[in-house]
Write a protein that holds these residues in place. Structure first.
Motif, mmCIF file in Angstrom:
data_model
loop_
_atom_site.group_PDB
_atom_site.id
_atom_site.type_symbol
_atom_site.label_atom_id
_atom_site.label_comp_id
_atom_site.label_asym_id
_atom_site.label_seq_id
_atom_site.Cartn_x
_atom_site.Cartn_y
_atom_site.Cartn_z
ATOM 1 N N ALA A 199 -44.283 59.189 -41.580
ATOM 2 C CA ALA A 199 -45.627 58.801 -42.032
ATOM 3 C C ALA A 199 -45.542 58.002 -43.338
ATOM 4 C CB ALA A 199 -46.487 60.045 -42.230
ATOM 5 N N GLU A 200 -44.717 58.469 -44.241
ATOM 6 C CA GLU A 200 -44.603 57.804 -45.549
ATOM 7 C C GLU A 200 -43.909 56.457 -45.465
ATOM 8 O OE1 GLU A 200 -46.879 59.587 -47.548
ATOM 9 O OE2 GLU A 200 -45.484 58.849 -49.050
ATOM 10 N N LEU A 232 -51.121 61.577 -41.749
ATOM 11 C CA LEU A 232 -50.223 62.079 -42.791
ATOM 12 C C LEU A 232 -49.819 60.976 -43.761
ATOM 13 C CD1 LEU A 232 -47.795 64.467 -40.884
ATOM 14 C CD2 LEU A 232 -49.301 65.088 -42.752
ATOM 15 N N SER A 233 -50.174 59.750 -43.442
ATOM 16 C CA SER A 233 -49.694 58.629 -44.256
ATOM 17 C C SER A 233 -50.704 58.273 -45.349
ATOM 18 C CB SER A 233 -49.454 57.415 -43.359
ATOM 19 O OG SER A 233 -50.710 56.883 -42.939
ATOM 20 N N ARG A 234 -50.284 57.297 -46.176
ATOM 21 C CA ARG A 234 -51.194 56.825 -47.226
ATOM 22 C C ARG A 234 -52.379 56.064 -46.635
ATOM 23 N NH1 ARG A 234 -46.153 54.785 -50.692
ATOM 24 N NH2 ARG A 234 -45.390 54.732 -48.562
#
Lengths: 161, 469
Positions: free
Chosen positions: B159-160, B185-187
């Motif tokens: 995700a990151e 879950l990511s930015r």
């Protein structure tokens, strides 16, 4: 062993998701050999990565935690002790000494969280050694579920079962 | 002359508080709970006896407790705040969306004595909204399966990373769900998540949908349209069934992925895209490349990170968990109280192959939900095809076969045996780990191994671990 505790001033942070400050403890033989504060002001996956991959914690002690986030930590091999509340230093002293943390469980959680953990505790607590060392000895730290003897059942009048 | 009614007694006020469906609690200056109504007990999962006297944040467990507590603000500023949205975590570890209203409690002199908070459970509204929008949550992904746990372990990192992701798996295994989990879950979580089924439309339509068009680009294009890449903005675009696209489209897509620019139909200007691309397919793209029906360079571009979702028949241990989720979800959406699936029906569900995977299981449960008036879903409420003897051919369970000698007890027993074997296999025959995953004591596991005459291999997880030490 590295333990992360979500902190909010002198208290354990009520909810993991909104926690930004972590107390990182390094313990050995029941003694804290290092402690520091880490500010982790990231989104959820950033927090998980920081704790699991960078700091490389073995145990996470926190307040309320959803089951999905708990499973992400467990998949990363971290032992999770959620729904803990109260004064940070008091809780740490009990934890490092291998004492029962039942007094620090959030209200309303003893039925589900702790009974399930109690049912997964397969052996009685050994008579000597700290809670921390027992985690290493039993190699349970990379497995889901609680280390042995973590919670004891308490009756309503707080007598031990 | 009409007599003025008597003010309500304290007892009457109690009855009113107990009868409403909104949670209500009060705190004193130390933020300790002084009262807690019945609805507050239900929503938080904490009894009044456990709550009273405890700090409010220990019981309420909301995202705003630490920094933006509305109740604190009310007490400090002496005014009310209405309808703040937040989430709490109840004692079942579930995230509950709520709206909160707070007011200071004052005496007759206007002195603040404490605070009162009312909160409303918005789970049903959110569930209906999600159904309408087709959005997914991280919470929708549940599994005890070893392969799925490996995926969960990688999820935060993926995700990151912002890299393109390829998700493979049979139809109905949850590819879109996984893509949404990566996005959430990511930015990019607060940005749009746009999903498109590339196999559902011809090339010309697909291109105009994805890249947009200018007015007059073709017959019927009366005004400019932004397209899905434009709509995704800095979010995520999910391209499902990428294996069903034509070579011409693949070339266009490859250029967009390489140059991070796209050109709407009929436009000479290129537009920059910052969208993250996640693709999915149920086809074997490597074989397709060898056959010449999928571009190798495109495969390299989309396959930076790949996940493979196992079919449901390889995740038997997740069937009860998924059923529980579906029943809870349907109870929330339809406002019913179906308690679950009875044992014989569960055995039938465990015995099925699920060629349609999780989607098929959800449809089966919905079928049962509709037919079941109350209580538990039984075999009578399940679709007839489950009993038509079309289950796995290697299984000795014959559900519904006329000459079957399997009793219900044997049927349930066989399903449990298969479940235990699956979990043991996943844990490399390590008994302790398997018992933990099954949620039973190891002595219970040993009894079941003896009961089902399960012999474990000489070399197991314990032996290999000792060897590695």
């Amino acid at each position: 062993m590295k333990v992360a505790v979500t902190v909010w001033g002198d208290w354990i942070s009520p909810v993991f998701d909104s926690a930004r400050t972590f107390l990182i403890l390094e313990t050995q033989g029941g003694v804290i050999i290092n402690r520091r504060i880490e500010k982790v002001d990231m989104n959820l996956s950033g927090k998980i990565l920081e704790l699991v991959d960078v700091v490389r914690i073995n145990v996470l002690i926190c307040g309320a935690l959803s089951i999905e986030v708990e499973s992400l930590f467990k998949a990363g091999g971290v032992e999770v002790i959620p729904f803990i509340s109260g004064a940070v230093e008091e809780m740490i002293s009990s934890f490092v000494a291998g004492s029962d943390l039942a007094d620090f469980i959030m209200p309303g959680c003893s039925r589900r969280c702790c009974r399930q953990r109690f049912e997964r505790n397969f052996e009685k607590q050994k008579s000597v050694g700290s809670y921390c060392d027992r985690i290493f000895e039993n190699n349970s730290i990379r497995n889901p579920g609680m280390a042995p003897g973590y919670f004891r059942k308490k009756k309503n009048n707080n007598e031990e079962v | 002359m009409n007599k003025k009614p008597e003010p309500l007694s304290h007892v009457a006020h109690e009855i009113i508080l107990e009868s409403i469906s909104d949670g209500v609690f009060t705190i004193d200056h130390n933020r300790c709970i002084t009262s807690f109504n019945r609805a507050a007990e239900e929503i938080t999962g904490t009894s009044r006896e456990d709550a009273i006297g405890r700090y409010c944040w220990e019981v309420f467990r909301s995202n705003m407790c630490e920094e933006d507590c509305a109740l604190q603000r009310s007490m400090r500023e002496g005014k009310s705040f209405v309808n703040s949205s937040t989430r709490i975590i109840n004692s079942q570890q579930q995230q509950i969306p709520i709206t909160v209203s707070t007011s200071p409690l004052k005496d007759e002199n206007g002195r603040v004595l404490g605070g009162v908070e009312t909160f409303r459970d918005h789970s049903q509204v959110e569930e209906l909204k999600r159904k309408l929008e087709g959005t997914r949550r991280l919470e929708d992904m549940v599994s005890r399966n070893g392969e799925m746990k490996k995926i969960f372990n990688l999820l935060p990192r993926v995700a990151e990373s912002d890299s393109t992701v390829l998700i493979t798996g049979e139809t109905g295994t949850g590819k879109e769900l996984l893509a949404a989990a990566v996005h959430n879950l990511s930015r990019r979580k607060e940005q749009p998540f746009v999903a498109v089924n590339c196999g559902a439309m011809p090339d010309s339509l697909l291109e105009s949908e994805l890249f947009g068009y200018k007015a007059g680009a073709f017959t019927g294009a009366e005004k400019d349209r932004i397209g899905l890449f434009g709509a995704a903005g800095k979010g995520t675009i999910f391209l499902d069934e990428i294996g069903d696209t034509s070579s011409a489209f693949q070339v266009r897509l490859l250029r967009v992925l390489q140059e991070k620019e796209f050109q709407p139909l009929g436009s000479v200007k290129k537009i920059r895209t910052e969208a993250r691309v996640i693709t999915a397919t149920n086809r074997d793209l490597v074989s397709m490349v060898e056959q010449g029906s999928f571009r190798r360079d495109l495969l390299y571009r989309i396959n930076v990170i790949s996940f493979h979702l196992p079919p449901l028949r390889e995740r038997q241990e997740d069937i009860p968990l998924l059923i529980d989720r579906f029943v809870s979800k349907m109870n929330r959406v339809k406002g019913r109280e179906i308690s679950g699936v009875e044992q014989k029906a569960m055995a039938c569900l465990l015995a099925h192959d699920y060629p349609g995977n999780i989607r098929e299981l959800e449809n089966i449960i919905e079928h049962g939900f509709v037919l079941c008036p109350e209580g538990e879903i039984t075999c009578e409420h399940l679709p007839a095809y489950l009993f038509a003897g079309t289950s796995r051919q290697h299984s000795t369970i014959s559900v519904g076969k006329k000459n079957s000698s399997c009793s219900v007890r044997e049927l349930v027993g066989m399903s449990e045996k298969e479940h235990i074997l699956a979990v043991l296999k996943n844990n490399n025959y390590h008994r302790l780990a398997a018992a933990r995953e099954l949620g039973i004591h190891k002595s219970t596991l040993f009894r079941k191994l003896k009961k089902y005459h399960i012999t474990l291999p000489a070399t197991d997880g314990r032996s290999s671990r000792k060897g590695s030490q």
